[in-house]
Design a protein around this motif. Structure first.
Motif, PDB file in Angstrom:
ATOM      1  N   ALA A  86       0.821  -1.213   0.000  1.00 19.23           N
ATOM      2  CA  ALA A  86       0.000   0.000   0.000  1.00 19.23           C
ATOM      3  C   ALA A  86       0.858   1.268   0.000  1.00 19.23           C
ATOM      4  O   ALA A  86       0.639   2.180  -0.802  1.00 19.23           O
ATOM      5  CB  ALA A  86      -0.929  -0.014   1.218  1.00 19.23           C
ATOM      6  N   GLY A  91       2.326   6.118  -4.475  1.00 20.38           N
ATOM      7  CA  GLY A  91       0.979   6.671  -4.359  1.00 20.38           C
ATOM      8  C   GLY A  91       0.863   7.649  -3.206  1.00 20.38           C
ATOM      9  O   GLY A  91       0.187   8.669  -3.303  1.00 20.38           O
ATOM     10  N   TYR A 148       4.572   3.020 -13.195  1.00 15.85           N
ATOM     11  CA  TYR A 148       5.098   3.066 -11.824  1.00 15.85           C
ATOM     12  C   TYR A 148       6.625   2.935 -11.845  1.00 15.85           C
ATOM     13  O   TYR A 148       7.342   3.625 -11.134  1.00 15.85           O
ATOM     14  CB  TYR A 148       4.484   1.908 -11.058  1.00 15.85           C
ATOM     15  CG  TYR A 148       4.404   2.086  -9.561  1.00 15.85           C
ATOM     16  CD1 TYR A 148       3.354   2.774  -8.982  1.00 15.85           C
ATOM     17  CD2 TYR A 148       5.367   1.527  -8.722  1.00 15.85           C
ATOM     18  CE1 TYR A 148       3.260   2.916  -7.605  1.00 15.85           C
ATOM     19  CE2 TYR A 148       5.283   1.657  -7.351  1.00 15.85           C
ATOM     20  CZ  TYR A 148       4.217   2.352  -6.795  1.00 15.85           C
ATOM     21  OH  TYR A 148       4.129   2.484  -5.430  1.00 15.85           O
ATOM     22  N   PHE A 181      -6.171   3.101  -5.456  1.00 15.50           N
ATOM     23  CA  PHE A 181      -4.759   2.988  -5.845  1.00 15.50           C
ATOM     24  C   PHE A 181      -3.860   2.895  -4.613  1.00 15.50           C
ATOM     25  O   PHE A 181      -3.019   2.018  -4.494  1.00 15.50           O
ATOM     26  CB  PHE A 181      -4.380   4.213  -6.692  1.00 15.50           C
ATOM     27  CG  PHE A 181      -2.985   4.175  -7.242  1.00 15.50           C
ATOM     28  CD1 PHE A 181      -2.717   3.591  -8.469  1.00 15.50           C
ATOM     29  CD2 PHE A 181      -1.925   4.739  -6.533  1.00 15.50           C
ATOM     30  CE1 PHE A 181      -1.423   3.559  -8.982  1.00 15.50           C
ATOM     31  CE2 PHE A 181      -0.632   4.708  -7.032  1.00 15.50           C
ATOM     32  CZ  PHE A 181      -0.385   4.124  -8.259  1.00 15.50           C
ATOM     33  N   SER A 241      -3.928  -0.264  -2.773  1.00 15.12           N
ATOM     34  CA  SER A 241      -3.670  -1.417  -3.661  1.00 15.12           C
ATOM     35  C   SER A 241      -4.911  -2.285  -3.845  1.00 15.12           C
ATOM     36  O   SER A 241      -4.808  -3.512  -3.864  1.00 15.12           O
ATOM     37  CB  SER A 241      -2.548  -2.312  -3.116  1.00 15.12           C
ATOM     38  OG  SER A 241      -1.400  -1.591  -2.815  1.00 15.12           O
ATOM     39  N   MET A 281      -7.569  -4.878  -7.807  1.00 18.15           N
ATOM     40  CA  MET A 281      -6.908  -5.570  -8.925  1.00 18.15           C
ATOM     41  C   MET A 281      -6.304  -6.904  -8.511  1.00 18.15           C
ATOM     42  O   MET A 281      -5.547  -7.489  -9.266  1.00 18.15           O
ATOM     43  CB  MET A 281      -5.868  -4.684  -9.578  1.00 18.15           C
ATOM     44  CG  MET A 281      -4.848  -4.099  -8.638  1.00 18.15           C
ATOM     45  SD  MET A 281      -3.293  -3.848  -9.475  1.00 18.15           S
ATOM     46  CE  MET A 281      -2.600  -5.492  -9.406  1.00 18.15           C
ATOM     47  N   ALA A 314      -4.184  -7.642  -6.088  1.00 18.50           N
ATOM     48  CA  ALA A 314      -2.890  -7.693  -5.403  1.00 18.50           C
ATOM     49  C   ALA A 314      -3.093  -8.111  -3.943  1.00 18.50           C
ATOM     50  O   ALA A 314      -2.427  -9.025  -3.437  1.00 18.50           O
ATOM     51  CB  ALA A 314      -2.205  -6.332  -5.466  1.00 18.50           C
TER      52      ALA A 314
HETATM   53  N1  PFF Z   1      -0.546   1.241  -3.396  1.00 18.69           N
HETATM   54  C1  PFF Z   1       0.616   1.550  -4.189  1.00 18.69           C
HETATM   55  C2  PFF Z   1       1.014   2.977  -3.924  1.00 18.69           C
HETATM   56  O1  PFF Z   1       0.280   3.714  -3.280  1.00 18.69           O
HETATM   57  O2  PFF Z   1       2.083   3.372  -4.383  1.00 18.69           O
HETATM   58  C3  PFF Z   1       0.376   1.307  -5.663  1.00 18.69           C
HETATM   59  C4  PFF Z   1      -0.288  -0.007  -5.961  1.00 18.69           C
HETATM   60  C5  PFF Z   1       0.341  -1.201  -5.583  1.00 18.69           C
HETATM   61  C6  PFF Z   1      -1.518  -0.041  -6.565  1.00 18.69           C
HETATM   62  C7  PFF Z   1      -0.293  -2.422  -5.806  1.00 18.69           C
HETATM   63  C8  PFF Z   1      -2.170  -1.233  -6.814  1.00 18.69           C
HETATM   64  C9  PFF Z   1      -1.527  -2.412  -6.419  1.00 18.69           C
HETATM   65  F1  PFF Z   1      -2.138  -3.517  -6.635  1.00 18.69           F
END
Ligand code: PFF
Length: 486
Positions: free
Chosen positions: A38, A42, A124, A245, A248, A251, A253
């Motif tokens: 997480a 982001g 990313y 986002f 996470s 999707m 993860a």
């Molecule tokens: N949560 C991560 C961030 O804030 O940088 C980005 C991310 C990782 C989004 C994994 C989605 C994911 F499945």
């Protein structure tokens, strides 16, 4: 996978399906891994810059509301589905759908996650490359004593060179895929145990710096004083998209991470801790960056370069700034690293199962695909910065702008954060709230009297909010209002 380095080393001793799948060695390891996923770019890169783009307080408030009312319940749902399915997201969804007598097309949810992970990782990795590129610059003292304009030009020089961006993108992706290929999460999670707290300590040090700028109050009021006249429909959509986002979600993860979770772990407590830490880091980042912005008369809406234009200014002026600055960007790269691994994990587990290939092969192939995709983002900051798309729907009731002058990077970001993740989250909420048998979810969550509250949140609140925000962003709400003259 070496046993000593892996947290996934305790065989499950339970009666649930696929009971012999590897598991995290403890709840703490799961929380660390999920927090590692997480907390990433982001929080420190994206949250401040989109807050600046969408005008501050009102955006932050909507984002916080989304975390609490949509994010946490959906995170619980996603972990729960993962733990019950104990497979890659596609197989998990198919299996659970079968278990409850629903269509196997629910596997599509897993599929969308696999694709979203690919697309997100492609940009990313480029941005993580920027953070890496700043490490040697910081260490060399490049920013010492520079003014805002000079710091700006260091950033512009970096992003205008496709070769440099490609080199760092390649290195970061290589780092990510080599961890993924080995399947050894343990090494990295151990690192996270120390590095995450260090990142936190550095943020606190920076907060003291921000307090000293003379503009701390202005920064706080920008972040926490909502001015709803500044928020657009797109701002609301982005606040919601960012809640997915940053946690996470949507999707697969967190679903994959949940699939390694022992049965007796409290999903609710884990979700709340992860969401709390994630939000704290984002708010700290905002509280550091905006005072620096105002103290130096910078533009809050400077876009994706915001932290790269503000933080070096601070490090360039403070005592031991070269040391702290170097450490900060190293830690940021680590935070990005632990997130990027989870972005590609759903695709890897899916590819291994579907094509019956080894982890290494799955990693090399996906790594190459992501690398190529990443070139779109690289070029959208230089060679192809003027190749943009706009999608404006004109009707006799007015114009509805969905994307305006979006580069390839803007488009990928919009598509994944604002559409794919919330859509995935919506499907997770609908599945967990409406289709999964109550006895299963009650049993998995074991939250006693809280269950009806969670149930209302995933059945009604989260889906309705996601749908309204979607309809609003598509111009449907404005369209209906204009027809009805209200
Ligand atoms: N949560 C991560 C961030 O804030 O940088 C980005 C991310 C990782 C989004 C994994 C989605 C994911 F499945």
């Amino acid at each position: 996978m070496s046993d000593s380095a892996s947290p996934l080393n305790e065989p499950a001793a339970n009666k649930k399906p696929s009971a012999n799948r590897e598991q995290w060695s403890s709840r703490l390891v799961f929380i660390l891994a999920a927090t590692g996923s997480a907390v990433g770019l982001g929080n420190i890169w994206k949250f401040p810059y989109i807050t600046g783009e969408f005008g501050g307080g009102a955006f932050v408030l909507i984002y916080l509301l989304c975390i609490a009312s949509i994010g946490i319940p959906i995170m619980m749902a996603e972990i729960m589905l993962g733990r019950r399915g104990r497979h890659d997201p596609v197989t998990t969804m198919k299996k659970l759908a079968k278990e409850s007598g629903h269509s196997r097309s629910w596997g599509l949810l897993g599929w969308m996650g696999v694709i979203a992970g690919f697309l997100i990782l492609s940009y990313y990795s480029v941005i993580a490359g920027w953070a890496m590129a700043y490490v040697p610059r910081m260490a060399a003292g490049t920013f010492v004593g520079l003014d805002a304009e000079a710091v700006n030009s260091v950033f512009s020089t970096l992003v205008s060179s496709p070769e440099t961006l490609i080199a760092w993108h390649t290195l970061f992706l290589f780092m990510t895929m080599s961890i993924v290929a080995r399947g050894v999460r343990g090494g990295l999670e151990k690192a996270v145990t120390y590095l995450m707290p260090m990142l936190f300590v550095l943020l606190v040090i920076l907060i003291f710096y921000a307090m000293d700028t003379g503009h701390f109050g202005q920064g706080l009021s920008y972040l926490f004083n909502p001015d709803f006249s500044k928020i657009s429909t797109e701002g609301v959509l982005s606040a919601m998209g960012h809640a997915f986002f940053t946690l996470s979600l949507g999707m697969g993860a967190i679903m994959v991470y949940g699939s390694y979770l022992p049965d007796n772990t409290s999903i609710a407590k884990a979700s709340i801790s992860v969401a709390f830490m994630d939000t704290l880091v984002a708010l700290l980042a905002g509280m550091i960056i905006f005072p620096i912005v105002f103290a130096n008369s910078l533009e809050p809406g400077a876009g994706p370069g915001l932290i790269f234009k503000t933080l070096p200014l601070a490090f360039g002026q403070m005592n031991y700034g070269t040391f702290f600055g170097t450490l900060f960007f190293i830690l940021l790269v680590f935070a990005a690293w632990t997130s990027s691994i989870s972005l590609i994990e759903p695709a890897i587990t899916w590819a291994m199962k579907t094509f019956q290939i080894s982890r290494v092969k799955a990693s090399v192939t996906s790594g190459m695909l992501v690398w190529f995709m990443g070139l779109f983002t690289v070029f959208s900051f230089n060679l192809a910065s003027d190749v943009t798309i706009s999608s404006v729907i004109s009707t006799k009731y007015g114009e509805f702008v969905i994307l305006k002058d979006a580069t390839a990077f803007d488009f990928l970001d919009y598509l994944t954060s604002n559409i794919m993740l919330p859509l995935g989250g919506l499907m997770i909420a609908v599945y967990a709230g409406w289709l999964m048998k109550k006895e299963y979810s009650r049993d998995e969550l074991s939250i006693g009297l809280w269950f009806p509250i969670w149930s209302v949140l995933v059945r009604y609140v989260a889906p309705v909010m996601v749908i309204i925000v979607f309809l609003n962003a598509m111009g449907v709400v404005a369209f209906v209002r204009s027809i009805m003259g209200v």
